[in-house]
Design an enzyme around this catalytic site. Structure first.
Site, mmCIF file in Angstrom:
data_model
loop_
_atom_site.group_PDB
_atom_site.id
_atom_site.type_symbol
_atom_site.label_atom_id
_atom_site.label_comp_id
_atom_site.label_asym_id
_atom_site.label_seq_id
_atom_site.Cartn_x
_atom_site.Cartn_y
_atom_site.Cartn_z
ATOM 1 N N SER A 14 -9.788 2.245 2.938
ATOM 2 C CA SER A 14 -8.902 2.966 2.031
ATOM 3 C C SER A 14 -7.888 2.072 1.323
ATOM 4 O O SER A 14 -7.177 2.512 0.430
ATOM 5 C CB SER A 14 -8.137 4.040 2.817
ATOM 6 N N LYS A 46 0.840 -1.192 0.000
ATOM 7 C CA LYS A 46 0.000 0.000 0.000
ATOM 8 C C LYS A 46 0.880 1.249 0.000
ATOM 9 O O LYS A 46 1.926 1.281 0.658
ATOM 10 C CB LYS A 46 -0.923 -0.002 1.224
ATOM 11 N N SER A 79 -10.390 -0.030 7.112
ATOM 12 C CA SER A 79 -9.763 0.139 5.798
ATOM 13 C C SER A 79 -9.193 -1.137 5.195
ATOM 14 O O SER A 79 -8.746 -1.129 4.055
ATOM 15 C CB SER A 79 -8.652 1.194 5.880
#
Length: 277
Positions: free
Chosen positions: A162, A87, A186
């Site tokens: 996210s 990420k 998330s």
């Protein structure tokens, strides 16, 4: 040729553990595994947009290095040579880390996040950085400065967020496993949206050092449950691990493995993933 490309692409249908076994058995080279991931990204990214940065050159160079260490016996763990996506809010030395924001469009950290570093020590090959809601503030991965990520199962739907880029990349079979972060859902929410599974171990299990968090409760997560948990367990533990895997009999496979965990440091267990089969 086309036949070779189809074979390479099919490698991404294997779990990270399965691919690791094939690499260890010399049925597949690390370069072949990494090339399969890169080819999958090239074929699917225009529709899915899971990645902010794809490091083809760096990944192929790293693949050669890892292969040598596997061949000489330096690397013997279950995930050596397996491609991973990170990420984009986790520091990776000399590799763009933007948090999906134009503010950090040219930011290249001078160090690597500890969780990522532990994976690299175990022989992981980073293929790129995944898309996310800008600075992790969102739940749809639509607020990225580099475009929205689509749900691989239905492009008209969001992948959640996210960490939508990481979950979408796993679901789209663009990588074998992926790393992300979670404060208020998330990982869990995009996992459910993309048909993968999120695991939340006890806070303090895995270091958050190098994670660019918008909240001090932000935590880290992965794909291949206990095998990756073992690798990430370092002596400097100040975070939370999340594992993202294809949904299947997770708890039945997880608990038999717990008595094999060495909580004193980074662990590499040969054949330790039989419980996941």
């Amino acid at each position: 040729n086309k036949e070779e490309r189809v074979i390479e692409m099919s490698l991404m249908s294997l779990t990270a553990v399965e691919l690791g076994k094939k690499i260890k058995a010399k049925e597949v080279t690390v370069t072949e595994a990494v090339t399969a991931a890169l080819d999958a990204i090239e074929a699917k990214e225009k529709k899915v947009n899971s990645f902010v940065t794809v490091d083809r050159e760096g990944a192929l160079k790293r693949a050669e290095e890892v292969q040598k260490m596997i061949d000489d016996g330096t690397l013997t763990g279950p995930l050596a040579g397996v491609p991973v996506a990170i990420k984009d809010n986790m520091c990776t030395k000399d590799l763009l880390t933007t948090c999906s924001s134009k503010i950090l469009y040219n930011f290249k950290p001078t160090y690597t996040a500890e969780a990522v570093e532990n994976l690299e020590k175990a022989g992981a090959v980073i293929i790129g950085k995944t898309n996310m809601d800008e600075f992790a503030m969102g739940s749809t991965t639509e607020t990225s400065a580099y475009g929205a990520t689509k749900n691989p199962w239905n492009e008209a739907h969001v992948p959640g967020g996210s960490s939508g880029g990481s979950c979408a990349a796993v679901a789209a079979e663009e990588c074998s496993y992926a790393l992300g972060s979670d404060t208020g859902g998330s990982i869990r929410q995009p996992s459910s949206f993309c048909g993968v599974t999120g695991i939340k171990p006890t806070y303090g299990t895995v270091s958050r050092y190098g994670l660019i968090a918008y909240d001090n409760r932000d935590k880290i997560r992965f794909r291949e449950v206990t095998v990756i948990l073992c690798i990430l367990l370092g002596t400097h533990c100040i975070g939370i691990l999340f594992v993202v895997i294809p949904s299947s009999g997770l708890l039945n496979n997880l608990f038999p493995f717990l008595d094999q965990l060495d909580l004193t440091g980074t662990l590499a267990l040969n054949g330790s993933c039989n419980c996941l089969e």
